[in-house]
Design an enzyme around this catalytic site. Structure first.
Site, mmCIF file in Angstrom:
data_model
loop_
_atom_site.group_PDB
_atom_site.id
_atom_site.type_symbol
_atom_site.label_atom_id
_atom_site.label_comp_id
_atom_site.label_asym_id
_atom_site.label_seq_id
_atom_site.Cartn_x
_atom_site.Cartn_y
_atom_site.Cartn_z
ATOM 1 N N PHE A 241 -12.885 -32.717 -29.121
ATOM 2 C CA PHE A 241 -11.825 -32.022 -29.846
ATOM 3 C C PHE A 241 -10.857 -31.295 -28.926
ATOM 4 O O PHE A 241 -10.518 -30.142 -29.127
ATOM 5 C CB PHE A 241 -12.418 -31.078 -30.893
ATOM 6 N N GLY A 467 -17.334 -38.566 -32.255
ATOM 7 C CA GLY A 467 -18.176 -38.122 -33.355
ATOM 8 C C GLY A 467 -17.434 -38.085 -34.668
ATOM 9 O O GLY A 467 -17.988 -37.686 -35.700
ATOM 10 N N ARG A 629 -4.142 -41.967 -47.338
ATOM 11 C CA ARG A 629 -5.278 -42.750 -47.835
ATOM 12 C C ARG A 629 -6.507 -42.452 -46.983
ATOM 13 O O ARG A 629 -6.445 -42.508 -45.755
ATOM 14 C CB ARG A 629 -4.935 -44.236 -47.787
ATOM 15 N N THR A 635 -17.316 -39.892 -43.922
ATOM 16 C CA THR A 635 -17.055 -39.299 -42.606
ATOM 17 C C THR A 635 -15.841 -38.376 -42.653
ATOM 18 O O THR A 635 -15.792 -37.387 -41.915
ATOM 19 C CB THR A 635 -16.854 -40.386 -41.544
ATOM 20 N N GLN A 639 -15.610 -34.479 -41.472
ATOM 21 C CA GLN A 639 -14.591 -33.921 -40.589
ATOM 22 C C GLN A 639 -14.037 -32.615 -41.133
ATOM 23 O O GLN A 639 -13.846 -31.639 -40.398
ATOM 24 C CB GLN A 639 -13.464 -34.924 -40.386
ATOM 25 N N VAL A 704 -7.543 -36.601 -40.461
ATOM 26 C CA VAL A 704 -8.235 -35.441 -41.012
ATOM 27 C C VAL A 704 -8.918 -34.582 -39.954
ATOM 28 O O VAL A 704 -9.549 -33.580 -40.279
ATOM 29 C CB VAL A 704 -9.268 -35.864 -42.079
ATOM 30 N N GLU A 706 -7.824 -32.512 -37.506
ATOM 31 C CA GLU A 706 -7.324 -31.165 -37.214
ATOM 32 C C GLU A 706 -7.160 -30.311 -38.476
ATOM 33 O O GLU A 706 -7.430 -29.109 -38.463
ATOM 34 C CB GLU A 706 -5.956 -31.250 -36.506
#
Length: 741
Positions: A241, A467, A629, A635, A639, A704, A706
């Protein structure tokens, strides 16, 4: 679609290997281990370095420092990616200069890790100490505008209207200063590089990085190696990240040792050394808002001062969000830097927005109380239908739906306006909310796709999965495009020899690499269709491409599904063992630049505060997100949950403290640097608002990674005020601040 990770079994069974878990083949010489010696002063120079005691330790092969390192071409290179700020990047073991506390001053290399670690403690370094400056607040007076910018950074726009004049004469206005302390990355996987040297000198490097190709480019340019002499791999990354956007110093140190000793070498940083190569910058902000009695914003003024290093102007988009979130005719934004004797700051999840949106959204909450207006109603009153700063339409914007769906799920309509009016037992209860916003980016990428005779598909791109679920998302995209079951698709990433992909960062990977994957599959479909038409007695001989669909591992007529040819039959009948296509995805910038492209969210939060101890529990969060979308709801939800958890850490726990007498970060381990743990996390509910954005990507997807963190700390701050009537304007919001009158 909600699909479990295709790489999940490898991870939970230990079959997934990370950068520090690779070894040379049996026919190679044994691996050497390098341990970094960290500097002890914040500024000055190395007067002398005595390695004799370290070299006397059995098993120690060499102590590398600036006096004996191998020749390098140049560290002072221009990065070709979005992560490099203006200036000269830090150059480990380059010369005798010390530019920040903890910088590497030597590398001890030994036959065993234990010998290297022990010997590293015996290296004696004498310093000539110079005065240092490490406090942002003490040196704000010498703040400067960024002189050289990194790619991907947009300076604050010019003033719109007459913000200061409107604020001066406004009947209703608020002003506040907002401080954010230093935060450090603490991914589970330590930064490591394993350099495997072959007999012919080829280097295969397993590196913890967010781009194998970026690390490969760095190594080949710095050390003057041809690109075919270096391969970098990162098939699994244990969290990043932002911390892995740029090559960290263990990479060049490991390569130095491998080149000098002509051996394979591994260098792994300690947890303490994870605090010595960058951080989310300390930031001071001032926000002024003015409004009409009905809540209409009449002026927005947002100024920020952030730290940078002496060698680089690290920049973030901190204040620009205040010119994009709410409709207003008078806006002035300012951003300056203060150079300090620290390591260069680095991108950390939602860089800039995590600070900038926080200050704006706490200020909006303050304004709502000044107006006697519900905080959500104030935001809806000033909802921007077009981008206020640039006058551009949004590619898509379902923020209003985020507000409505999030508020309904949370039960916001039951919220009393008066602070301190909800209590259960000894705890005060507060409800707060905030808006989130992040850029929806797309970059350049390539992908290849190979269909094999057994009907299996292999799609490749030098993407990275930190990840976030990249393996799974790309497999889903390819399977959908080719009409194949997911188990027949394999996505390859994490290798610098694969087709070009950008750095994994900025929530751009799905929109970028995903579009390349869909593009190469579409190209492959057309090739297979042509082959199918030419088969003897083909039921598709007279069909047009628009008349067929790919489903169940076959091509079939849309109107007559029984008229079909399996993909295996297409290859067998064409005499081919495999069919391969390649594709280059280029963003349509002429089209995209006509729109403001962003993801949005609305965060609603409940806190419970013990008024005697000032302790805060974040007991409930609802995050409603509009991010185009959603490729894989499972997942993607993870996030957002991860972003909320990090937002709770930003709000309540995370801060690195510097002893300015020493110029050194002191709580540099997980014992004293507090991150959110299981006991801190309660109910987190995620809503994905329906949205499909074909301007941002051909998939309709945004990103998605951040957006999940943006606005969370502000919502918590606003909830604390609603519970206690005390406004906390700095993060983290520790008990002493919550109790402060």
């Amino acid at each position: 679609m909600a699909v479990s990770r295709v790489d999940g079994r490898d991870k939970v069974t230990g079959q997934a290997r990370y950068a520090a878990e690779y070894f040379p083949e049996p026919d190679h010489e044994a691996l050497l281990y390098g341990v970094v010696v960290s500097g002890a002063i914040a500024k000055g120079r190395i007067a002398a370095l005595d390695a004799s005691a370290a070299l006397a330790v059995p098993g120690v092969v060499e102590v590398i420092w600036h006096g004996n390192r191998p020749r390098i071409r140049s560290f002072d290179i221009f990065y070709k990616d979005m992560t490099a700020p203006g200036g000269s990047p830090f150059r480990p073991l380059y010369d005798d200069k010390i530019v920040y506390s903890g910088q590497p001053v030597a590398l001890v290399v030994a036959e065993t890790f234990e010998a290297a670690r022990y010997a590293a403690a015996l290296v004696q370094v004498d310093y000539e100490v110079e005065p240092h400056e490490t406090s942002l607040l003490q040196h704000r007076g010498r703040a400067h505008k960024p002189s050289r910018l990194k790619a991907g950074y947009t300076p604050p726009p010019d003033q719109k209207g007459h913000a200061d004049e409107m604020w001066d004469k406004a009947a209703i206005r608020i002003e506040g200063e907002y401080y954010s302390g230093v935060e450090h990355h603490n991914p589970l996987e330590l930064f490591a590089s394993t350099v495997i040297r072959d007999a012919d000198g080829h280097l295969t490097i397993y590196d913890k990085t967010q781009s194998s190709q970026n690390s490969r480019w760095y190594v080949s340019h710095v050390f003057g190696l041809s690109k075919d002499k270096v391969t970098v791999r990162n098939p699994y990354v244990g969290g990043a990240f932002g911390s892995g956007l740029r090559p960290q110093y263990q990479l060049p140190l490991a390569v130095m040792a491998a080149l000098k000793l002509e051996r394979s070498v591994r260098v792994v940083l300690t947890r303490q050394q994870m605090f010595t190569f960058g951080h989310r910058p300390e930031t001071q902000q001032r926000v002024r808002l003015a409004a009409e009695p009905d809540g209409t914003l009449s002026a927005i003024i947002h100024e920020a001062v952030a730290e940078t290093s002496r060698i680089e102007d690290y920049v973030e988009v901190v204040v620009n969000w205040s010119g994009e979130l709410y409709a207003c005719e008078h806006i002035r934004l300012g951003y300056k830097l203060v150079a300090l004797d620290h390591a260069s700051p680095m991108d950390m999840r939602a860089p800039g927005a995590a600070h900038g949106v926080h200050a704006l959204e706490v200020a909006m909450d303050e304004l709502s109380y000044e107006l006697g207006m519900d905080p959500l109603a104030l935001r809806l009153k000033n909802y921007a239908e077009i981008d206020p700063t640039h006058g551009l339409p949004y590619s898509t914007k379902e923020l209003r739906a985020c507000y409505m769906q999030g508020a309904e799920r949370f039960g916001w309509h039951n919220r009393p306006l008066q602070p301190g009016s909800m209590r259960e037992g000894r705890e005060l209860i507060g409800w707060g909310m905030a808006t989130g916003m992040w850029d929806a980016m797309q970059m350049f990428a390539r992908a290849s796709a190979v269909l094999h005779a057994d009907g299996s598909l292999v799609v490749s791109s030098a993407a990275t999965d930190i990840g976030t679920g990249t393996y799974t998302a790309m497999s889903i995209i390819a399977a959908e495009a080719m009409g194949l079951p997911l188990e027949k698709v394999r996505f390859q990433l994490g290798d610098s020899t694969l087709p070009v992909a950008p750095i994994e960062g900025g929530s751009s990977h799905v929109a970028t690499v995903g579009s390349a994957v869909q593009g190469v599959c579409e190209k492959l479909r057309k090739t297979l269709f042509k082959l199918a038409k030419n088969l003897p007695d083909s039921p598709l001989a007279k069909a047009a491409f628009a008349d067929v669909e790919f489903a169940g591992g076959a091509l079939r007529l849309t109107t007559r599904p029984e008229a079909q040819v399996t993909l295996a039959q297409v290859l067998d009948g064409s005499g081919k063992r495999r069919v391969e296509e390649k594709y280059m995805m280029l963003p349509n910038m002429l089209k995209q630049m006509k729109y403001q492209r962003a993801t949005h969210s609305a965060v609603f939060c409940e806190v419970r505060v013990d008024p005697e101890f000032g302790t805060v529990r974040v007991t409930r969060v609802v995050s409603a997100v509009a991010a185009g979308r959603i490729i894989n709801a499972k997942t993607a939800r993870s996030q957002i949950i991860g972003g909320v958890v990090w937002g709770i850490g930003q709000a309540m726990h995370e801060e690195t403290h510097c002893d300015h007498r020493l110029g050194r970060f002191m709580n540099h381990d997980l014992g004293e640097y507090h991150v959110s743990v299981n006991a801190d996390i309660h109910d987190i509910d995620v809503i994905f608002v329906q949205e499909d954005d074909r301007i941002v990507s051909r998939l309709g997807a945004k990103g998605v990674g951040e957006i999940g963190q943006v606005g969370v700390a502000a919502a918590i701050s606003n909830a604390i005020f609603h519970a206690t009537g005390r406004r906390v304007r700095s993060t983290p919001m520790t008990p002493d601040k919550v109790m402060r009158p």
